[in-house]
Design an enzyme around this catalytic site. Structure first.
Site, mmCIF file in Angstrom:
data_model
loop_
_atom_site.group_PDB
_atom_site.id
_atom_site.type_symbol
_atom_site.label_atom_id
_atom_site.label_comp_id
_atom_site.label_asym_id
_atom_site.label_seq_id
_atom_site.Cartn_x
_atom_site.Cartn_y
_atom_site.Cartn_z
ATOM 1 C CD GLU A 42 -2.864 -1.158 2.444
ATOM 2 O OE1 GLU A 42 -4.191 -1.318 2.541
ATOM 3 O OE2 GLU A 42 -1.995 -1.210 3.694
ATOM 4 C CG ASP A 44 6.600 -0.056 -1.839
ATOM 5 O OD1 ASP A 44 7.146 0.722 -1.346
ATOM 6 O OD2 ASP A 44 6.799 -1.440 -2.131
ATOM 7 C CB SER A 82 38.552 2.772 19.874
ATOM 8 O OG SER A 82 38.004 3.853 20.470
ATOM 9 C CE LYS A 111 42.974 6.213 13.611
ATOM 10 N NZ LYS A 111 42.026 7.652 13.978
ATOM 11 C CD GLU A 166 36.568 9.396 10.875
ATOM 12 O OE1 GLU A 166 36.016 8.394 11.039
ATOM 13 O OE2 GLU A 166 37.202 10.378 11.674
ATOM 14 C CE LYS A 310 46.619 8.721 16.663
ATOM 15 N NZ LYS A 310 45.601 9.607 16.576
HETATM 16 S S1 IVH Z 1 38.250 1.122 10.839
HETATM 17 C C1 IVH Z 1 36.469 -1.293 14.543
HETATM 18 N N1 IVH Z 1 38.992 3.014 8.906
HETATM 19 O O1 IVH Z 1 39.283 6.230 13.797
HETATM 20 C C2 IVH Z 1 36.585 0.104 14.054
HETATM 21 N N2 IVH Z 1 38.395 3.737 11.105
HETATM 22 O O2 IVH Z 1 40.661 5.745 16.139
HETATM 23 C C3 IVH Z 1 36.517 0.276 12.612
HETATM 24 N N3 IVH Z 1 38.843 6.455 11.076
HETATM 25 O O3 IVH Z 1 36.444 5.609 15.274
HETATM 26 C C4 IVH Z 1 37.292 1.521 12.239
HETATM 27 N N4 IVH Z 1 39.749 6.546 9.028
HETATM 28 O O4 IVH Z 1 36.188 6.830 13.127
HETATM 29 C C5 IVH Z 1 38.701 2.720 10.259
HETATM 30 N N5 IVH Z 1 39.967 4.207 7.424
HETATM 31 C C6 IVH Z 1 39.606 3.946 8.576
HETATM 32 C C7 IVH Z 1 39.403 5.123 9.387
HETATM 33 C C8 IVH Z 1 38.905 4.871 10.780
HETATM 34 C C9 IVH Z 1 39.392 7.075 10.313
HETATM 35 C C10 IVH Z 1 38.417 6.498 12.686
HETATM 36 C C11 IVH Z 1 37.228 6.006 12.994
HETATM 37 C C12 IVH Z 1 37.379 5.398 14.361
HETATM 38 C C13 IVH Z 1 38.757 5.868 14.861
HETATM 39 C C14 IVH Z 1 39.385 4.969 15.811
#
Ligand code: IVH
Length: 376
Positions: A42, A44, A82, A111, A166, A310
């Site tokens: 409905e 749709d 994290s 990252k 991100e 990092k």
């Molecule tokens: S993988 C299980 N890939 O870094 C977590 N995270 O320090 C999977 N971040 O909260 C995350 N670039 O917001 C991943 N290419 C990337 C990333 C990335 C930035 C951020 C992300 C995460 C934080 C952790």
């Protein structure tokens, strides 16, 4: 379904408005209150009729109801964790040895230094966007996420998926529009996602981009009954490939056979960092095989199958040549250090903000002083 107040198809304008109102009302019942009054077919039918009379109607690109950012919390169906951190080649080597039992591939992505976002698609339509928050619970920012130009409203497949990535501000936009407002594109991106109204002096969500790094599919009991089965993939690299076909833009990725290849990628990213279109603060490495990830599992804090390497903080020294006073668009006066040009972290630094007079007093610096530059 037809009833009182339902305009006849001959009155096109009234019919269009009525259809749009019905769709808004019934998506609210369905997505926000989980109390639908219409069956999917409905719903749709209304959708298809509106699409036929007014294919560009804005309601067709809107699903769910958009509340003000921050006014509702969202429990993440999949926690947003994290990452374990590293800064040396040895730690990359160690990660590879720990996670590999036999020859196995790894995946890397830059990252990105932005703000994490989770996009919830139901039957392929964007219904909710949430910040990371505590990792278990974030804030509803759907309204602003819809304004991010490369976030699609529709994946073109009737699939349920939680797509993570991100939100970043392209540095080219930061330089021309925002440098004066904030020294940091990450804070601007986070602020633009969470603001309730477009405010003066704040960034707009239309100046942001989404870069995906992960996708999770709900199990059968959490899926919409009409949803398609999720794609069956063996590796993260295949999932990222699949995502790009749905119109989602993943962060660029590379696949590596071993630690040596991962280490050389850190050097490549370090060299191109200053030229890259977004701010990045390292390289993320992940085990590519999804089955292997299952075996490795998680700690309370991070998955054992990923590592965030990092960039080391970059330090150099130079000489303070002069202090200028700069008046911004908003009338605020800021002291700016003029420095003998010096390379740090791949960029030549000649100026540095000293923020305010208080900072000048605190530092007690004088022209001719030797100063230390740290790029963070
Ligand atoms: S993988 C299980 N890939 O870094 C977590 N995270 O320090 C999977 N971040 O909260 C995350 N670039 O917001 C991943 N290419 C990337 C990333 C990335 C930035 C951020 C992300 C995460 C934080 C952790």
């Amino acid at each position: 379904m037809s009833g009182k107040g339902e305009p006849d198809a001959s009155d096109v304008a009234a019919r269009t408005n009525w259809l749009a109102e019905q769709l808004a009302h019934h998506s609210h019942l369905y997505y926000n209150l989980a109390a639908p009054l219409l069956s999917d077919s409905e719903f749709d039918k209304l959708w298809d009729e509106l699409k036929q009379i007014d294919p560009q109607h804005p309601q067709l690109s809107k699903v769910g109801s958009d509340i003000d950012p921050g006014s509702r919390k969202v429990d993440h169906l999949f926690a947003m964790r994290s990452l374990d951190k590293a800064t040396s080649d040895d730690e990359i080597q160690h990660f590879a040895t720990e996670t590999t039992l036999e020859a196995e591939a790894f995946l890397s992505q830059p990252k990105l230094d932005g703000s994490a976002l989770s996009l919830e698609y139901r039957l392929g339509r964007l219904v909710r966007a949430a910040t990371r928050g505590s990792g278990e619970r974030g804030e509803d920012v759907t309204k602003n996420a819809r304004r991010i130009p490369n976030i699609p409203e529709n994946l073109g497949l009737k699939v349920d998926a939680h797509i993570r990535g991100e939100v970043v501000m392209p540095l080219a936009i930061f330089e021309v529009k925002y440098r004066e407002i904030s020294p940091n594109p990450r804070n601007l991106a986070a602020g633009a996602l969470r603001q309730k109204h477009t405010e003066k002096g704040k960034a707009s969500a239309t100046d942001l981009l989404f870069q995906a790094y992960d996708v999770k599919f709900p199990t059968a009991e959490d899926r919409h009954p009409d949803s398609e089965n999720p794609p069956q993939m063996k590796a993260d690299s295949e999932l990222l490939e699949w995502l790009s076909k749905t119109g989602i833009e993943p962060a660029p990725w590379q696949v590596h056979p071993d630690a040596a290849s991962m280490i050389s990628t850190t050097i490549e990213w370090k060299n191109q960092r200053s030229k890259y279109k977004f701010e990045i603060d390292g390289v993320v490495f992940k085990v590519d095989s999804l089955a292997k990830r299952e075996l490795l599992g998680m700690t309370a804090h991070h998955p054992r199958w990923a590592l965030a390497w990092k960039f080391p903080p970059e330090v150099a020294s130079t000489v303070l040549l002069d202090i200028d006073w700069q008046t911004g668009r908003t009338g605020t006066v800021t002291p700016v250090a003029r420095l003998a040009p010096q390379m740090v972290g791949g960029v030549t630094v000649e100026n540095a903000t000293l923020h305010n007079v208080g900072e000048l007093d605190r530092l007690g610096i004088k022209i001719g002083d030797k100063v230390r530059l740290v790029r963070r």
